[in-house]
Write an enzyme that holds these catalytic residues in place. Structure first.
Site, PDB file in Angstrom:
ATOM      1  N   CYS A   1       2.971  -8.391   1.577  1.00 52.46           N
ATOM      2  CA  CYS A   1       3.454  -7.878   0.291  1.00 52.46           C
ATOM      3  C   CYS A   1       4.868  -7.358   0.410  1.00 52.46           C
ATOM      4  O   CYS A   1       5.580  -7.257  -0.592  1.00 52.46           O
ATOM      5  CB  CYS A   1       2.526  -6.814  -0.259  1.00 52.46           C
TER       6      CYS A   1
ATOM      7  N   GLU B   1      -2.063  -3.297  -6.526  1.00 52.52           N
ATOM      8  CA  GLU B   1      -0.803  -3.571  -5.826  1.00 52.52           C
ATOM      9  C   GLU B   1      -0.611  -5.070  -5.934  1.00 52.52           C
ATOM     10  O   GLU B   1      -1.476  -5.843  -5.532  1.00 52.52           O
ATOM     11  CB  GLU B   1      -0.923  -3.087  -4.377  1.00 52.52           C
TER      12      GLU B   1
END
Lengths: 534, 534
Positions: free
Chosen positions: B309, B272
């Site tokens: 994120c 990720e």
């Protein structure tokens, strides 16, 4: 819906978004492998610019296909099946001419192909693959409220499928990759295998006509013929393509994997490649039915000239007199087995080269030899022999020979079997031939095999893959590029899907599968628990 | 089971298969980012030879962990959660010291971390992830009988997990990757992030002690500290490792992807990486609550120093007076926002560099500027402004700045929004701020966003990921390396599983989940239809 496929005349062109499209990069011909002769018509080959029209049409078709209502979606797959079926004997005759495969085998393969399309139609109607999950809002939750979160799986986007040479129907134009990608809602750009261009055209037309008759965007399916590997590489690089399905050689598969990984946006490649499919023959089973097992082995080995991905290329046989008797029986049976025409001159050549290479290895002997076929490209079936230490010390002995060639490895103990299994690369299958008396010897092998293969078989042979809901046709590298899935069976649809979550999206903006009233009557996982809609 | 974690003294060593293991490759220190000062103790770093002991232990632990009975498996995860929880304030204090993150934020993160472990314990007990499918034998089927075929998913093997800097608990030692891999039955070798070594040791000890107390093979979990990126590359190359979980930068993630793809046996990487999380602000929503939206934007942008994120790095605001008023409100709010200490000096430096780079782009202006923090490594939050054509013509404007920096893009029309969305790379999230009046404008954007993101949010902010069954924390490259999955939520377990089929295997040789009497009481898919066990 009436069946409209007309196969009287082959046009010899790609079908791009429903249109016959003469290619501008020269022509090729199918070859009759039994004679080496060229088959009519010539097939025109497309340029990369023409390829771009196919991928652009697929991209254009994507959104409407993605949200197609399940009944229309399933009807498309069923109409494609009916159209392929209607091509019937003409299709089988053409496939036999182009591949050298017997008509009886192709008749079975045609049924499997249409059966696969219908199975995926049922999967589309049933809808579980859409993966609907709902965690309802919890406005009173502490310390913060929970929003409403809904998940569904959507298709990845247009998919490139590469036809295999050895299943001109079931792993080709309307094969498992195409069927599962279309079922997932992904438009398909299908690259025909140049070994069976006419077969591909007949089937490609059947799919294109099903799309037309059902009023779908014609970009949902294109069939392309291209010059050599370059057009395939261009297809895998095309930004519109979001996944690749492939069945073929390890070298071609790994080349596609490298291409896909090097794209600005890497994409998944589902390549089914190389497997020697170890078979383990245990003492008690051998004692009780050595003769039958020898016959079944030779049948499994030589069927379709050995050109099956699950061909038993490796057989472990205990040392001792029962094992010796088995080998003698194989020798006698194989001596009467005639080579049959292989799919292409190139495949026959590779087979002969693989046989020569194996014959030249230290510690490997010829155990049984068949008879060269009377047609072109029909090498004699071969069985070689060695022992476990030799097998484990030489990786050449683990390389697939695509054809009717197999290696018998004589073993002394269960420990030797486990060690040999641990030394192997990934495989599609492993097979245990055993009686209950053999269970204690076989049991420690099973966990080793689970790490190495996609399917473990007892008291059968690996050839013959039963298409259904539980089958796995896959396995660790190099059997496939991605062990997390299967290329045969209903689970194959998951290769072409990805999850998307919708958080607090107003009902009117939600896609239909996620709407509050569940208009598609889908099974949902609510708070993690499966909840069938009443 | 009593909680046994003792955190009084940090040892400063890797924990390899339950043993404190002094590393032989030098030492490192945690850094207090608020002062730049070194933290005790020193952390010893392991060599590649020492790493091999961890992966060998994981491999050795695999088989028993894979077949662990669900209750014991779930109890392990719950005990790990209890042990982490028991570390409580000591753990939070250490994490705050090492990361500069506020204790309140870390308290929430700790609850999320233990909640995740318990959620996966529930998943293990429930068992649907085992994917049991049964197609019973049909001995009378024509033309050939159908064998009995059963499928289950098995864990891939030992998994390497790389801790993220920005979530020292929830995406670190016992974070989502570790929890989901352990739940799948994969032993984990966890590479600590050198930015929070003490936090990692406390949590790593909690997991190792849970394994010990429950009598599991100690190789199920190892925590390693290593020198720089080389040990991580060595871990990803280790033949025993069968998958990688990673959260971090695009450059480190793509480097791991390349390493994994180049192995003799390629393995999946779940990385990720990078996302700017576009937020679309629509006219009517803006008119009705411009002030509140400006406040919520600044809060979402500056929380955790923007080191999330899902930070809103991109905000589309309509041109016109309402949009102008919104921007003015943001300017006033941000002028009072102080930079807070970032996780590491390196991250603060990268953030400043990203801000400088964006400030230097043609057509980009500073819209709002916060205040430099009073500690070290606390750059001022920043909001820049531009228009859609500039945004679409310059890829620098799409690059993630990890920190409290965002770009406001003023738009004229729905068509401009769609074009801008189409020009974007893959993202974790997209957010719509709208009222019912805005639906017709927003509707055409949704299909575009579905192709680009893992989660679409309405009338919330992307920061704050609710761990559950329906969440998706994923998305197309470069948001992640593999859009087919999620790194948060129960679906994450599927990343570490692969299907295996068992054909005609005698009941006594079948693994427990597939046995006829269903001893684990699992939901099965029989003939494709879900059948809950009575």
């Amino acid at each position: 819906m009436p069946v409209t496929t007309q196969i009287a005349n082959l046009a010899g062109h790609s079908i791009i978004a429903g249109q016959q499209t003469p290619g501008e990069a020269g022509t090729t011909h199918g070859i009759n492998p039994a004679t080496g002769g060229e088959l009519s018509p010539a097939y025109s080959l497309i340029t990369e610019a023409q390829l771009a029209a196919a991928t652009a049409a697929a991209e254009e078709a994507f959104e409407s296909f993605k949200e197609l209502e399940p009944e229309a979606h399933a009807a498309f797959l069923e109409q494609a099946a009916a159209n392929v079926e209607a091509a019937g004997q003409d299709l089988i005759s053409r496939a036999a001419l182009e591949t050298g495969l017997p008509e009886a085998r192709l008749t079975g393969e045609l049924a499997r192909t249409t059966g696969q399309l219908r199975l995926f139609a049922a999967v589309v109607r049933q809808g579980d693959y859409r993966g609907v999950r709902i965690d309802p809002a919890l406005p009173a939750r502490q310390p913060v409220p929970r929003p409403d979160i809904r998940q569904r799986k959507i298709p990845l986007g247009p998919v490139a499928v590469f036809g295999a040479s050895n299943f001109p129907l079931a792993f080709s134009t309307a094969g498992g990759d195409t069927a599962s990608a279309l079922a997932a809602g992904c438009p398909v750009v299908f690259k025909a295998h140049n070994a069976h261009p006419g077969t591909s055209e007949i089937v490609g037309r059947a799919i294109a006509e099903a799309a037309r008759d059902l009023g779908l965007h014609p970009g949902v399916f294109s069939l392309i013929y291209g010059p050599g590997a370059s057009i395939g590489q261009a297809l895998a690089k095309d930004p519109a393509i979001k996944a690749v399905g492939f069945t073929g050689s390890r070298s071609a598969g790994t080349s596609l994997m490298a291409t896909a990984a090097a794209r600005p946006e890497p994409i998944p490649v589902y390549a089914e490649m190389s497997s020697i499919n170890p078979v383990f023959l245990f003492e008690s089973a051998l004692r009780s039915e050595a003769g039958e097992l020898a016959g079944a082995y030779v049948t499994s080995l030589t069927g379709s000239s050995g050109q099956l991905c699950t061909n038993p290329g490796l057989l472990f046989v205990p040392v001792g007199k029962d094992g010796d008797a088995f080998v003698v029986a194989v020798r006698h049976l194989l001596a009467q087995a005639h080579g049959a025409t292989m799919l292409t001159p190139g495949i026959a050549r590779s087979c002969r080269e693989g046989i020569d290479a194996l014959e030249g290895q230290d510690g490997v002997e010829v155990v049984a030899r068949g008879v060269e076929g009377s047609t072109e490209n029909a090498p004699a079936p071969m069985v070689f022999g060695t022992d476990v230490p030799t097998f484990m010390s030489n990786t050449v002995l683990q390389e697939e020979i695509f054809g009717a060639a197999s290696l018998v490895v004589r073993y002394h103990s269960a420990a030797e079997l486990v060690a040999a299994a641990q030394s192997m690369e990934g495989q599609l299958t492993a097979t245990l031939l055993l009686t209950e008396e053999d269970h204690p010897v076989a049991a420690p092998l099973i966990p080793v095999l689970e790490r190495k293969v996609g399917r473990i078989i007892a008291n059968g042979w690996p050839t013959g893959v039963d298409v259904g809901n539980a089958i796995v046709h896959g396995g660790p590298f190099p059997a496939t590029s991605d062990s997390r899935t299967t290329s045969v069976g209903t689970l194959a649809i998951e290769r072409f899907l990805r999850p998307v979550a919708y958080q607090n999206i107003p009902n009117g903006l939600l896609p239909e599968p996620l709407r509050e009233d569940n208009p598609w009557n889908l099974t949902r996982r609510v708070e993690g628990i499966i909840s069938q809609h009443p």
